[in-house]
Design a protein around this motif. Structure first.
Motif, mmCIF file in Angstrom:
data_model
loop_
_atom_site.group_PDB
_atom_site.id
_atom_site.type_symbol
_atom_site.label_atom_id
_atom_site.label_comp_id
_atom_site.label_asym_id
_atom_site.label_seq_id
_atom_site.Cartn_x
_atom_site.Cartn_y
_atom_site.Cartn_z
ATOM 1 N N GLU A 6 30.011 -4.112 36.187
ATOM 2 C CA GLU A 6 30.184 -2.795 37.238
ATOM 3 C C GLU A 6 31.834 -2.814 36.008
ATOM 4 O OE1 GLU A 6 29.938 -5.087 41.361
ATOM 5 O OE2 GLU A 6 31.069 -5.509 39.317
ATOM 6 N N SER A 7 31.893 -1.406 35.973
ATOM 7 C CA SER A 7 33.360 -1.159 35.294
ATOM 8 C C SER A 7 34.268 -0.362 35.931
ATOM 9 C CB SER A 7 33.214 -1.344 33.921
ATOM 10 O OG SER A 7 32.439 0.162 34.401
ATOM 11 N N GLY A 8 35.322 -0.167 36.238
ATOM 12 C CA GLY A 8 36.822 1.137 36.151
ATOM 13 C C GLY A 8 37.264 0.564 37.107
ATOM 14 N N VAL A 12 46.181 1.308 40.914
ATOM 15 C CA VAL A 12 46.463 3.179 40.550
ATOM 16 C C VAL A 12 47.479 2.878 41.907
ATOM 17 C CG1 VAL A 12 44.422 3.636 42.461
ATOM 18 C CG2 VAL A 12 45.124 5.036 41.396
ATOM 19 N N GLN A 13 48.035 4.249 41.617
ATOM 20 C CA GLN A 13 49.336 4.434 42.626
ATOM 21 C C GLN A 13 48.732 5.563 43.818
ATOM 22 O OE1 GLN A 13 52.187 6.994 40.873
ATOM 23 N NE2 GLN A 13 53.276 5.233 40.127
ATOM 24 N N PRO A 14 49.187 5.322 44.737
ATOM 25 C CA PRO A 14 48.791 6.560 46.425
ATOM 26 C C PRO A 14 48.307 7.522 46.072
ATOM 27 C CG PRO A 14 50.393 4.545 47.099
ATOM 28 C CD PRO A 14 50.380 4.659 45.098
ATOM 29 N N GLY A 15 47.548 8.071 46.149
ATOM 30 C CA GLY A 15 47.130 9.388 46.356
ATOM 31 C C GLY A 15 46.086 9.804 45.041
ATOM 32 N N GLY A 16 46.428 9.026 44.223
ATOM 33 C CA GLY A 16 45.580 8.263 43.171
ATOM 34 C C GLY A 16 44.169 8.795 42.536
ATOM 35 N N SER A 17 43.645 8.879 41.554
ATOM 36 C CA SER A 17 41.932 8.703 41.741
ATOM 37 C C SER A 17 41.660 7.382 40.617
ATOM 38 C CB SER A 17 41.760 10.243 40.668
ATOM 39 O OG SER A 17 42.075 10.773 42.072
ATOM 40 N N LEU A 18 39.766 6.324 40.816
ATOM 41 C CA LEU A 18 39.572 5.718 40.198
ATOM 42 C C LEU A 18 37.855 6.143 40.231
ATOM 43 C CD1 LEU A 18 41.045 2.751 41.247
ATOM 44 C CD2 LEU A 18 40.762 3.910 38.977
ATOM 45 N N ARG A 19 37.356 5.810 38.994
ATOM 46 C CA ARG A 19 36.032 6.114 38.685
ATOM 47 C C ARG A 19 35.048 4.978 38.548
ATOM 48 N NH1 ARG A 19 31.823 9.047 34.746
ATOM 49 N NH2 ARG A 19 29.996 9.414 36.353
ATOM 50 N N LEU A 20 34.609 4.472 39.162
ATOM 51 C CA LEU A 20 33.743 3.028 39.497
ATOM 52 C C LEU A 20 32.410 3.495 38.866
ATOM 53 C CD1 LEU A 20 35.112 0.722 42.710
ATOM 54 C CD2 LEU A 20 35.787 1.431 40.276
ATOM 55 N N LYS A 75 19.569 6.109 33.203
ATOM 56 C CA LYS A 75 20.508 4.606 32.644
ATOM 57 C C LYS A 75 20.476 3.631 33.629
ATOM 58 C CE LYS A 75 23.101 7.797 29.903
ATOM 59 N NZ LYS A 75 24.216 8.719 29.569
ATOM 60 N N LYS A 76 19.585 3.746 34.532
ATOM 61 C CA LYS A 76 20.319 2.783 35.878
ATOM 62 C C LYS A 76 21.313 2.800 36.342
ATOM 63 C CE LYS A 76 15.815 0.872 34.407
ATOM 64 N NZ LYS A 76 15.352 1.295 33.577
ATOM 65 N N MET A 77 22.545 3.818 36.597
ATOM 66 C CA MET A 77 24.071 3.965 36.256
ATOM 67 C C MET A 77 24.252 4.488 38.342
ATOM 68 S SD MET A 77 25.719 4.359 33.306
ATOM 69 C CE MET A 77 27.402 3.827 33.355
ATOM 70 N N VAL A 78 25.130 3.884 39.055
ATOM 71 C CA VAL A 78 25.501 4.431 39.928
ATOM 72 C C VAL A 78 27.416 4.160 39.659
ATOM 73 C CG1 VAL A 78 25.896 2.105 41.179
ATOM 74 C CG2 VAL A 78 25.984 4.314 42.796
ATOM 75 N N PHE A 79 27.906 5.473 39.951
ATOM 76 C CA PHE A 79 29.136 5.959 40.346
ATOM 77 C C PHE A 79 29.877 6.518 41.598
ATOM 78 C CE2 PHE A 79 28.162 6.619 36.220
ATOM 79 C CZ PHE A 79 27.276 7.181 35.512
ATOM 80 N N LEU A 80 30.690 5.893 41.290
ATOM 81 C CA LEU A 80 31.713 6.320 42.397
ATOM 82 C C LEU A 80 33.020 6.887 42.464
ATOM 83 C CD1 LEU A 80 31.934 5.632 45.988
ATOM 84 C CD2 LEU A 80 33.385 3.553 45.400
ATOM 85 N N GLN A 81 33.168 7.851 42.756
ATOM 86 C CA GLN A 81 34.963 8.302 42.152
ATOM 87 C C GLN A 81 35.878 7.961 43.509
ATOM 88 O OE1 GLN A 81 35.806 10.510 39.453
ATOM 89 N NE2 GLN A 81 37.381 10.513 40.316
ATOM 90 N N MET A 82 36.841 7.632 43.869
ATOM 91 C CA MET A 82 37.180 7.923 44.600
ATOM 92 C C MET A 82 38.557 8.625 44.535
ATOM 93 S SD MET A 82 37.008 3.837 45.594
ATOM 94 C CE MET A 82 37.868 3.617 44.541
ATOM 95 N N ASN A 83 39.555 9.310 45.111
ATOM 96 C CA ASN A 83 40.414 10.570 45.145
ATOM 97 C C ASN A 83 41.639 10.039 46.414
ATOM 98 O OD1 ASN A 83 38.863 11.988 43.050
ATOM 99 N ND2 ASN A 83 37.701 13.162 44.253
ATOM 100 N N SER A 84 42.744 10.645 46.357
ATOM 101 C CA SER A 84 43.376 10.224 47.422
ATOM 102 C C SER A 84 43.749 9.204 47.828
ATOM 103 C CB SER A 84 43.051 11.133 48.445
ATOM 104 O OG SER A 84 43.078 12.662 47.880
ATOM 105 N N LEU A 85 43.567 8.513 46.820
ATOM 106 C CA LEU A 85 43.312 7.072 47.099
ATOM 107 C C LEU A 85 44.748 6.141 48.062
ATOM 108 C CD1 LEU A 85 42.129 5.312 43.519
ATOM 109 C CD2 LEU A 85 41.666 4.841 45.824
ATOM 110 N N LYS A 86 44.365 4.982 48.682
ATOM 111 C CA LYS A 86 45.651 4.741 49.924
ATOM 112 C C LYS A 86 45.575 3.611 49.731
ATOM 113 C CE LYS A 86 43.657 7.964 53.282
ATOM 114 N NZ LYS A 86 43.168 8.334 54.708
#
Length: 124
Positions: A6-8, A12-20, A75-86
């Motif tokens: 895993e990576s990513g 992050v600040q509240p309201g921010g985004s991350l992609r795992l 590519k045998k990959m899975v992603f998780l895009q997370m927005n509006s993080l709390k």
């Protein structure tokens, strides 16, 4: 026989985004379900989102509308895009993959593997 990396994660600040991202490797024959779980301190591991081979997805109510799971089968990959993080999203996030692998000539067996986890911290 199957390894997940895993990576990513990060801070992050509240309201921010991350992609795992999670990459599966090994003698994989096929991949069925791929998913992301998380475990916060003092709490049980819980499903965040899952995606099946046909593309069907499901999400925990707590992230529905804020997160998107996707996969790249080639590519045998899975992603998780997370927005509006709390702050409540703070946890170690784990990738989980279910499928089959080559166990010998003309032989496959099922597997269910976990990644090592990546820390996501949402804080100002």
């Amino acid at each position: 026989q199957v390894r997940l990396v895993e990576s990513g994660g990060g801070l992050v600040q509240p309201g921010g985004s991350l992609r795992l991202s999670c990459t599966a490797s090994g003698n994989i024959y096929s991949i069925n379900a791929m998913g992301w779980y998380r475990q916060a301190p003092g709490k049980q591991r819980e499903l965040v989102a899952g995606i099946f081979s046909a593309g069907t997805t499901n999400y925990a109510d707590s992230v529905k509308g804020r997160s998107t799971i996707s996969r790249d089968n080639a590519k045998k990959m899975v992603f998780l895009q997370m927005n509006s993080l709390k702050p409540d999203d703070t946890a170690v996030y784990y990738c989980n993959v279910d499928g089959t692998y080559y166990s010998g000539t003309f032989s496959v067996q099922t597997f269910n593997s976990w990644g090592q986890g990546t820390q996501v911290t949402v804080s100002s």
